[in-house]
Design a protein around this motif. Structure first.
Motif, short mmCIF file in Angstrom:
data_model
loop_
_atom_site.label_atom_id
_atom_site.label_comp_id
_atom_site.label_asym_id
_atom_site.label_seq_id
_atom_site.Cartn_x
_atom_site.Cartn_y
_atom_site.Cartn_z
N PHE A 1 -7.93 10.97 -10.78
CA PHE A 1 -8.32 9.69 -9.80
C PHE A 1 -9.15 10.13 -8.79
N PRO B 1 -14.77 11.88 -9.04
CA PRO B 1 -15.86 11.00 -9.95
C PRO B 1 -16.23 11.46 -11.19
N ASN C 1 -13.04 9.90 -13.20
CA ASN C 1 -12.65 8.61 -12.77
C ASN C 1 -13.90 7.64 -13.01
N GLY D 1 -11.23 2.80 -8.69
CA GLY D 1 -12.17 3.53 -8.96
C GLY D 1 -13.64 3.27 -8.16
N ARG E 1 -10.96 5.74 -4.99
CA ARG E 1 -10.58 6.79 -5.92
C ARG E 1 -9.26 7.43 -5.04
N TRP F 1 -15.87 16.29 -6.93
CA TRP F 1 -14.88 16.24 -5.79
C TRP F 1 -15.34 17.47 -4.92
#
Length: 366
Positions: free
Chosen positions: A195, A198, A201, A208, A214, A248
């Motif tokens: 989650f 990106p 998700n 999102g 997120r 991330w």
């Protein structure tokens, strides 16, 4: 020697006898595929408590059956599991250590073959174990596969709320089972990490898109767990980076860690990687700079983990202000008595009431 590593640390009402802790270590050893811990878990985790660890954390433990990494993982979704875990936590406590559990859902990486042995009725393989071999269809924030795993089913808004409640219920059962601390597993490419990033998700709803959206699933879990167990210390394990452009990263981690602190978490366990296949620059203490970054930029307490193997190295990380505690995994597996050895190497002298040496082992001090 005046040692930071062997000084106590208090989280809420829990005081840990030292800052040398056992990382959650997946064992894939629930023999009946029912999520129930076994004698292996008692001896495995109990040995670390006997060896002087301040905190002994059980492996990634699924809050729902579909959240297991493999069919052989432990769980905390029913009362039979609670009773079996109580035997483990009672022994950990008898040795003066605190007991922790990592609450987990593997998301798109669930239903995998175990890492070792012919543990699925004689079957071995890689990727997703099919239904006829004990597996199931995994679920994730978006229908994006982690190759060579099968494509997961994207969870509905209703299912998201069910999973948030499952984490809260798992935390409540954990306390009933005798655990002193819970950790929310938001790392290593499992469901919550999916989650957050990106890269995994692609939702267009409130879970999102933006960083705030997120992070919503994690923050809702933190709030739900805090409501379920108001006095229990809570850690969150993050992978601080995906090691991939556009994924991330450590700045995202610092920001969301601060939000999670405000939502009710107490300390952050900083690891890295696992979401996508990417080169990781592994070396001694390779994740310590990530922990230090999150600690400084997020203004949150953290522990460091990742090829920390010596007493001097662990002590220096804390003295340099890079972390508030140390977790070790492989070094504990090599030597369950590493804290006893580290204390001896650092010249730590314990008061009789605080001694981490079991009386049966005191003669080995000299």
């Amino acid at each position: 020697m005046d040692s930071t590593l062997f000084s106590p640390l208090t989280l809420r009402s829990l005081t840990l006898r030292n800052r040398l802790w056992v990382s959650p270590l997946c064992q894939y050893s629930s023999n009946q595929q029912d999520g129930v811990p076994t004698d292996w878990h008692l001896v495995h985790l109990g040995s670390f408590a006997r060896g002087g660890a301040g905190l002994v954390m059980a492996e990634a433990t699924a809050v729902v059956p579909e959240g297991r990494i493999t069919p052989r993982d432990t769980g905390i979704w029913n009362d039979e599991q609670v009773s079996a875990w109580r035997r483990v936590t009672d022994f950990i406590h008898s040795q003066g250590a605190a007991a922790a559990i990592q609450l987990a859902h593997a998301g798109r990486k669930a239903s995998a073959y175990p890492e070792f042995g012919t543990l699925l009725g004689g079957y071995t393989g890689s990727g997703t174990a099919p239904v006829d071999r004990g597996g199931w269809i995994p679920e994730a924030p978006s229908a994006i596969a982690f190759e060579p795993y099968v494509t997961p089913v994207a969870v509905s808004a209703t299912r998201i709320q069910e999973l948030i409640q499952a984490f809260a219920d798992g935390a409540r059962r954990s306390v009933e089972a005798g655990f002193d601390l819970v950790e929310i597993h938001a790392a290593h490419g499992y469901l919550i990490h999916q989650f957050l990033s990106p890269l995994s998700n692609e939702r267009d709803d409130e879970f999102g898109g933006t960083l705030e959206n997120r992070a919503r699933f994690l923050l809702d879990i933190v709030r739900a767990v805090r409501a379920a167990v108001p006095e229990t210390p809570m850690l969150v394990r993050f992978s601080a980076t995906d090691y991939t452009e556009g994924g991330w990263n450590e700045d995202d981690t610092a920001t969301v860690a601060h939000w999670a602190l405000e939502a009710g978490a107490d300390l952050f366990d900083i690891s890295s990687g696992g979401l996508v296949r990417a080169p990781i620059p592994v070396g001694p203490g390779y994740q310590v700079p990530l922990a230090a970054h999150v600690r400084t930029q997020g203004e949150v307490p953290v522990n460091a983990v990742g090829l920390i193997t010596t007493a001097e190295q662990a002590e220096q990380i804390l003295r340099d202000g890079h972390a508030d505690a140390i977790m070790m995994g492989r070094e504990f597996m090599r030597d369950p008595h590493a804290p006893l050895r580290f204390a001896r190497e650092l010249g730590v002298e314990f008061a009789e009431s605080d001694d981490i040496w079991p009386p049966q082992y005191v003669r080995a001090k000299i």
